[in-house]
Scaffold this motif. Sequence first.
Motif, mmCIF file in Angstrom:
data_model
loop_
_atom_site.group_PDB
_atom_site.id
_atom_site.type_symbol
_atom_site.label_atom_id
_atom_site.label_comp_id
_atom_site.label_asym_id
_atom_site.label_seq_id
_atom_site.Cartn_x
_atom_site.Cartn_y
_atom_site.Cartn_z
ATOM 1 N N THR A 52 0.517 -1.258 -0.013
ATOM 2 C CA THR A 52 0.067 0.036 -0.173
ATOM 3 C C THR A 52 0.777 1.232 0.052
ATOM 4 O O THR A 52 1.915 1.340 0.589
ATOM 5 N N ARG A 55 0.715 5.297 0.241
ATOM 6 C CA ARG A 55 -1.045 6.836 -0.044
ATOM 7 C C ARG A 55 -0.362 7.490 -1.634
ATOM 8 O O ARG A 55 -1.633 7.475 -2.162
ATOM 9 N N ASP A 57 -6.141 2.939 1.617
ATOM 10 C CA ASP A 57 -6.611 3.086 2.612
ATOM 11 C C ASP A 57 -7.517 1.827 2.182
ATOM 12 O O ASP A 57 -9.027 0.877 2.920
ATOM 13 N N GLU A 58 -6.782 1.164 1.006
ATOM 14 C CA GLU A 58 -7.034 -0.537 0.744
ATOM 15 C C GLU A 58 -6.245 -1.271 0.572
ATOM 16 O O GLU A 58 -5.954 -2.668 0.851
ATOM 17 N N TYR A 59 -4.992 -1.313 2.461
ATOM 18 C CA TYR A 59 -4.357 -2.253 2.973
ATOM 19 C C TYR A 59 -5.110 -3.427 3.478
ATOM 20 O O TYR A 59 -5.002 -4.583 3.563
ATOM 21 N N HIS A 60 -6.498 -4.091 3.690
ATOM 22 C CA HIS A 60 -7.440 -5.433 3.946
ATOM 23 C C HIS A 60 -6.995 -6.212 3.131
ATOM 24 O O HIS A 60 -6.408 -7.701 2.801
ATOM 25 N N GLU A 97 -4.925 8.479 11.133
ATOM 26 C CA GLU A 97 -5.149 6.724 10.591
ATOM 27 C C GLU A 97 -4.668 6.322 10.898
ATOM 28 O O GLU A 97 -5.320 4.436 10.387
ATOM 29 N N THR A 98 -2.814 5.298 11.025
ATOM 30 C CA THR A 98 -3.132 4.892 11.271
ATOM 31 C C THR A 98 -3.003 4.199 12.377
ATOM 32 O O THR A 98 -2.919 2.454 12.902
ATOM 33 N N LEU A 120 -4.367 0.329 13.370
ATOM 34 C CA LEU A 120 -4.820 -0.139 12.617
ATOM 35 C C LEU A 120 -5.353 -1.348 11.873
ATOM 36 O O LEU A 120 -6.058 -2.008 10.662
#
Length: 184
Positions: A37, A39, A55-58, A76-77, A80
């Motif tokens: 991932t 930014r 934001d697509e770390y899943h 944000e993290t 997480l």
Amino acid sequence: MRGGELGTKTVGIIGVGAIGSRVTELVSAFGAETIGTKRDTTTVPDALDQVFPADEYHKILTQADYVVVACPLTDETEGLLGIDEFRLMSRESVLINVARGEIVDQDDLVRALQHGLIDGAALDVFDEEPLPPDSLLWDLSNVVVTPHMAWTTSKTTDRWADLIAENYDALTASSPKNITNRVL
């Protein structure tokens, strides 16, 4: 105990900045597939096979055999990775945190390791440093603990001095975009 072969694995890096990029280069040399991932996905290291927005770390969690946390600690993290994220990971996956302890919910990590949600963890950072003697992480056979000193070598001071000089030159030349390790 048996080792595995990195060349047959997928390594996911959450945070492909300077450290994540170097991890990508190193593990790709062993033939591992690399996903990560970032930014800003417009600039990607050559060694990275696939990139996702931060934001697509899943997607990293569901695909990687090894998940390397290398992102900065931000609002944000923080927190997480918790129990919901560990449930997305394969039972054979390993979490490696070289970023900041607060990115991973440590209590949830202990539970995930105790109950076999993930296979193991290698941790260089913790909620509290040094890791308290009564932490359950010390007693788990599927955890490797290191003393958050990967950054220190006999050349560290020289590298800091070089970096400061380069950044000073960039700043005085009115080229702040050329400053290394900027805080955004």
